[in-house]
Write a protein that holds these residues in place. Structure first.
Motif, PDB file in Angstrom:
ATOM      1  N   ASP A  70       0.843  -1.190   0.000  1.00 49.32           N
ATOM      2  CA  ASP A  70       0.000   0.000   0.000  1.00 49.32           C
ATOM      3  C   ASP A  70       0.878   1.240   0.000  1.00 49.32           C
ATOM      4  O   ASP A  70       1.467   1.574   1.016  1.00 49.32           O
ATOM      5  CB  ASP A  70      -0.894  -0.004   1.244  1.00 49.32           C
ATOM      6  CG  ASP A  70      -1.701   1.272   1.366  1.00 49.32           C
ATOM      7  OD1 ASP A  70      -1.742   2.045   0.398  1.00 49.32           O
ATOM      8  OD2 ASP A  70      -2.301   1.494   2.434  1.00 49.32           O
ATOM      9  N   VAL A  71       0.935   1.918  -1.135  1.00 53.76           N
ATOM     10  CA  VAL A  71       1.841   3.077  -1.218  1.00 53.76           C
ATOM     11  C   VAL A  71       1.475   4.182  -0.244  1.00 53.76           C
ATOM     12  O   VAL A  71       2.323   5.001   0.096  1.00 53.76           O
ATOM     13  CB  VAL A  71       1.896   3.725  -2.616  1.00 53.76           C
ATOM     14  CG1 VAL A  71       2.866   3.001  -3.506  1.00 53.76           C
ATOM     15  CG2 VAL A  71       0.547   3.826  -3.248  1.00 53.76           C
ATOM     16  N   THR A  72       0.227   4.221   0.184  1.00 55.20           N
ATOM     17  CA  THR A  72      -0.151   5.348   1.040  1.00 55.20           C
ATOM     18  C   THR A  72       0.122   5.076   2.517  1.00 55.20           C
ATOM     19  O   THR A  72      -0.124   5.933   3.346  1.00 55.20           O
ATOM     20  CB  THR A  72      -1.644   5.694   0.866  1.00 55.20           C
ATOM     21  OG1 THR A  72      -2.413   4.572   1.292  1.00 55.20           O
ATOM     22  CG2 THR A  72      -1.942   5.994  -0.577  1.00 55.20           C
ATOM     23  N   VAL A  96      11.024   0.985 -10.241  1.00 57.47           N
ATOM     24  CA  VAL A  96       9.611   0.771 -10.549  1.00 57.47           C
ATOM     25  C   VAL A  96       8.863   0.512  -9.250  1.00 57.47           C
ATOM     26  O   VAL A  96       9.180  -0.429  -8.523  1.00 57.47           O
ATOM     27  CB  VAL A  96       9.438  -0.437 -11.482  1.00 57.47           C
ATOM     28  CG1 VAL A  96       7.970  -0.708 -11.724  1.00 57.47           C
ATOM     29  CG2 VAL A  96      10.167  -0.201 -12.782  1.00 57.47           C
ATOM     30  N   LEU A  97       7.901   1.362  -8.964  1.00 62.40           N
ATOM     31  CA  LEU A  97       7.143   1.197  -7.730  1.00 62.40           C
ATOM     32  C   LEU A  97       5.812   0.536  -8.013  1.00 62.40           C
ATOM     33  O   LEU A  97       5.068   0.977  -8.878  1.00 62.40           O
ATOM     34  CB  LEU A  97       6.890   2.549  -7.073  1.00 62.40           C
ATOM     35  CG  LEU A  97       6.055   2.455  -5.800  1.00 62.40           C
ATOM     36  CD1 LEU A  97       6.881   1.879  -4.666  1.00 62.40           C
ATOM     37  CD2 LEU A  97       5.504   3.805  -5.414  1.00 62.40           C
ATOM     38  N   ASP A 150       2.216  -1.008  -6.334  1.00 67.87           N
ATOM     39  CA  ASP A 150       1.305  -1.099  -5.205  1.00 67.87           C
ATOM     40  C   ASP A 150       0.525  -2.401  -5.330  1.00 67.87           C
ATOM     41  O   ASP A 150      -0.181  -2.610  -6.302  1.00 67.87           O
ATOM     42  CB  ASP A 150       0.338   0.091  -5.240  1.00 67.87           C
ATOM     43  CG  ASP A 150      -0.585   0.114  -4.044  1.00 67.87           C
ATOM     44  OD1 ASP A 150      -0.765  -0.928  -3.398  1.00 67.87           O
ATOM     45  OD2 ASP A 150      -1.135   1.192  -3.756  1.00 67.87           O
ATOM     46  N   GLU A 194      -1.847  -3.384  -3.507  1.00 66.93           N
ATOM     47  CA  GLU A 194      -3.238  -3.250  -3.051  1.00 66.93           C
ATOM     48  C   GLU A 194      -3.606  -4.181  -1.912  1.00 66.93           C
ATOM     49  O   GLU A 194      -4.760  -4.594  -1.802  1.00 66.93           O
ATOM     50  CB  GLU A 194      -4.206  -3.516  -4.216  1.00 66.93           C
ATOM     51  CG  GLU A 194      -3.944  -2.660  -5.420  1.00 66.93           C
ATOM     52  CD  GLU A 194      -4.748  -3.177  -6.612  1.00 66.93           C
ATOM     53  OE1 GLU A 194      -5.977  -3.187  -6.527  1.00 66.93           O
ATOM     54  OE2 GLU A 194      -4.139  -3.577  -7.616  1.00 66.93           O
ATOM     55  N   ARG A 243      -2.214   1.061 -13.969  1.00 63.18           N
ATOM     56  CA  ARG A 243      -2.360  -0.375 -13.845  1.00 63.18           C
ATOM     57  C   ARG A 243      -3.579  -0.851 -14.624  1.00 63.18           C
ATOM     58  O   ARG A 243      -3.550  -1.905 -15.259  1.00 63.18           O
ATOM     59  CB  ARG A 243      -2.496  -0.755 -12.379  1.00 63.18           C
ATOM     60  CG  ARG A 243      -2.411  -2.248 -12.166  1.00 63.18           C
ATOM     61  CD  ARG A 243      -2.478  -2.590 -10.698  1.00 63.18           C
ATOM     62  NE  ARG A 243      -3.340  -1.685  -9.994  1.00 63.18           N
ATOM     63  CZ  ARG A 243      -2.979  -0.969  -8.943  1.00 63.18           C
ATOM     64  NH1 ARG A 243      -1.759  -1.053  -8.483  1.00 63.18           N
ATOM     65  NH2 ARG A 243      -3.833  -0.170  -8.344  1.00 63.18           N
ATOM     66  N   HIS A 301       4.420   1.417 -13.909  1.00 56.78           N
ATOM     67  CA  HIS A 301       4.487   2.711 -13.232  1.00 56.78           C
ATOM     68  C   HIS A 301       5.888   2.939 -12.686  1.00 56.78           C
ATOM     69  O   HIS A 301       6.343   2.227 -11.803  1.00 56.78           O
ATOM     70  CB  HIS A 301       3.481   2.676 -12.072  1.00 56.78           C
ATOM     71  CG  HIS A 301       3.295   3.979 -11.397  1.00 56.78           C
ATOM     72  ND1 HIS A 301       3.307   4.119 -10.039  1.00 56.78           N
ATOM     73  CD2 HIS A 301       3.089   5.208 -11.889  1.00 56.78           C
ATOM     74  CE1 HIS A 301       3.104   5.386  -9.720  1.00 56.78           C
ATOM     75  NE2 HIS A 301       2.966   6.064 -10.831  1.00 56.78           N
ATOM     76  N   VAL A 302       6.567   3.916 -13.215  1.00 54.42           N
ATOM     77  CA  VAL A 302       7.926   4.200 -12.749  1.00 54.42           C
ATOM     78  C   VAL A 302       7.882   5.450 -11.884  1.00 54.42           C
ATOM     79  O   VAL A 302       7.466   6.511 -12.336  1.00 54.42           O
ATOM     80  CB  VAL A 302       8.877   4.443 -13.937  1.00 54.42           C
ATOM     81  CG1 VAL A 302      10.256   4.820 -13.439  1.00 54.42           C
ATOM     82  CG2 VAL A 302       8.935   3.204 -14.808  1.00 54.42           C
TER      83      VAL A 302
END
Lengths: 334, 334
Positions: free
Chosen positions: A71-73, A96-97, A99, A101, B89, B95-96
């Motif tokens: 979870d990026v947040t 490369v990021l 998420d 989920e 996505r 996504h970079v």
DNA sequence: GGACCGGAGACAAACGTTTGCCGATGGTTG
DNA sequence: CAACCATCGGCAAACGTTTGTCTCCGGTCC
């Protein structure tokens, strides 16, 4: 937007074959220095930059590395993101990021999609079960954070040690009965902390009440706080800061004074721990260093000249004392 | 780790030429349905997945998009990251995430490195000056957030409108003299807010004192708070939440009651705005939607079948009232 | 003077995909 | 029955790079 110059253009401009141009730019000593200089000059003049795609196709390596987070947040990951990003950039890798989920399916989908695209991955707090994680670890180079995988390098943050330290801190403030608001059963950190607490409790003469599991989100702090109040303790160690935030919310709502009537300790020292009032006493995890170390291990593994072998890096934590912990209230002995 | 199957393997397995296999999988109707089925079945059985690298080399498109932010650890960007990530996505793009380290050089370095690697970029709060930004916008497809560029699509968050709303809120609470703790001169949002405040102040019969510029960081809130106290006002609008956090810190340090003696309004409603005590009244920006919209515009632009033309999306904001604003204190008329 | 050797450059294959073009086949139309 | 056309599959080039191998050349050694 004109077509960028290719090696072919450089070769033509300097009057050599493409192969010579390639070697002149990447294999020092392989071609005559005078020729090499000529090629380099032509490349400079044309503004030549090698095509990553061409490189990747030929070499099989993309010079990209993925960071997978659930979870990026979640502020827990900010430090990790920053650490891996810095380390990768230093070696010219693309970051490369992804998420995931908070879902196993999304995580596997991401891994599948990424396998051919990236050279390796850092998995921060993977939600995969042990079997699948190990299976994936054979599929392509990866390094985990806070999740040991057999025969794979990894980074561990010693929050368990910090938990012992936190319990000692509470004991020194006179607390004799302390709750642990635990995290998910699947969490490796959680299991280790429970073990450490058991032995430390004995040593310190403190009683520890184990509660949970709770989902480490702020919303779930209410349930945790209620359980804590019901457990007749004077202090609580929360699985992480988010849960601690929620506990603080709920305690305030129920009119329980912190730290007067209840001390609260978080874990990780995420963004926000010093925003709440009172400030949250917490176990500070060196997350940026963890990300850095993880990327470091991965890059070492990707380097073909590197000896190899698996390494586990364990990073220490330390307790940050703020306002949410204080001396134990006098208890009425019944 | 065995070599993954290629189109060549699929073709061999189904007894057709590579080109036919390629078309069977990507050009519906181009080959006989029976042959296509055979090819698909072979692909399925072999676990074939097209190589992104091969695709990229041939098509010139990588199906990767970069998101450039000045600082990944600034909570302002979390929502944006999340929004772009989700949108990309959905279309199967990679996504970079790139951290430009708050520096123009690092940002240009990143753009240079990324140009051949990604199909386009979303620039969130670029630190580039107008000229360079426009120059780069000709180099490859990009969409900006909160930064209009001539002839380019972009997303704008109407914090200026929110600022007017916030001033009205303060006016309705009886405040007659309000400070604006402004952000960097280079900020487009800041310029617009100043303009809005000027006209709104006139309309509402409120006096606005312009302070700053301040760097929008928590540490710089101290200087801002001191300036605010010196300005003889009863409320302050901060450029963003981080600055507001710092202002709250300093006011507490100096024993100024919030909102009793001073009301504070932030901007953006980042993570943490509801953690501080009192909770921060702030202008909520729909950052996740902004990220989503930005990615949307970029993908539209990358789609060759798309009509084209530049679009600017403006997103509304709204005021979230928490505990940091209250009725104006009675002022001693001198 | 012939054998040998090393340096330096070129040729061509390889990486995996897409796509323009051609040819073969079979059917329809006048 | 010839001319035409649509359908479908294959050949080969192209994308940009790396690298194994070959050749050519000059020099050295015996």
């Amino acid at each position: 937007m004109t077509r960028p110059p290719t090696l072919r253009d450089v070769a033509a401009a300097s009057g050599v074959a493409i192969s010579t141009a390639s070697r002149a730019l990447t294999k020092p000593g392989r071609v005559n220095e005078r020729t090499a200089t000529r090629v380099r000059e032509a490349a400079r003049q044309l503004g030549y930059a090698p095509s990553p795609t061409g490189r990747a196709l030929s070499s099989g390596r993309t010079r990209m590395v993925a960071l997978l987070v659930p979870d990026v947040t979640n502020p827990y990951f900010f430090g990790i993101v920053r650490g891996t990003a810095a380390r990768l950039r230093a070696d010219g890798y693309v970051h490369v990021l992804v998420d995931a989920e908070e879902s196993v399916e999304a995580e596997e989908r991401a891994l599948r999609a990424l396998r051919p695209t990236v050279d390796g991955a850092v998995l921060a707090a993977s939600r995969l079960d042990d079997d699948r994680l190990e299976a994936w670890s054979h599929e392509f180079p990866m390094v985990t954070v806070n999740r040991p995988v057999p025969d794979q390098s990894g980074v561990l943050v010693d929050t368990a040690g910090g938990t012992g330290q936190a319990l000692a801190h509470l004991a020194s403030l006179g607390h004799r009965r302390v709750a642990y608001a635990g995290g998910p059963r699947a969490s490796w950190s959680d299991r280790r902390r429970r073990a450490v607490l058991r032995t430390a409790a004995k040593r310190l003469g403190v009683e520890v009440v184990f509660l949970g599991p709770f989902v480490p989100r702020r919303e779930d702090g209410a349930a945790a706080a209620d359980a804590v109040l019901h457990a007749d303790v004077t202090a609580v160690l929360a699985f992480d800061d988010l849960l601690a935030f929620g506990i603080l919310d709920r305690l305030a709502e129920r009119g329980v004074d912190v730290p007067g009537a209840m001390s609260v300790v978080g874990c990780d020292d995420v963004f926000g721990a010093d925003l709440v009032r009172p400030g949250l006493t917490t176990i500070a995890a060196p997350l940026e260093r963890a990300g850095h170390a993880a990327a470091d291990l991965l890059l070492a593994r990707l380097d073909p000249t590197h000896p190899g072998g698996t390494v586990t890096v364990e990073l220490p934590t330390h307790l940050v004392v703020r306002g949410s912990t204080g001396t134990a209230p006098l208890r009425v002995v019944t």
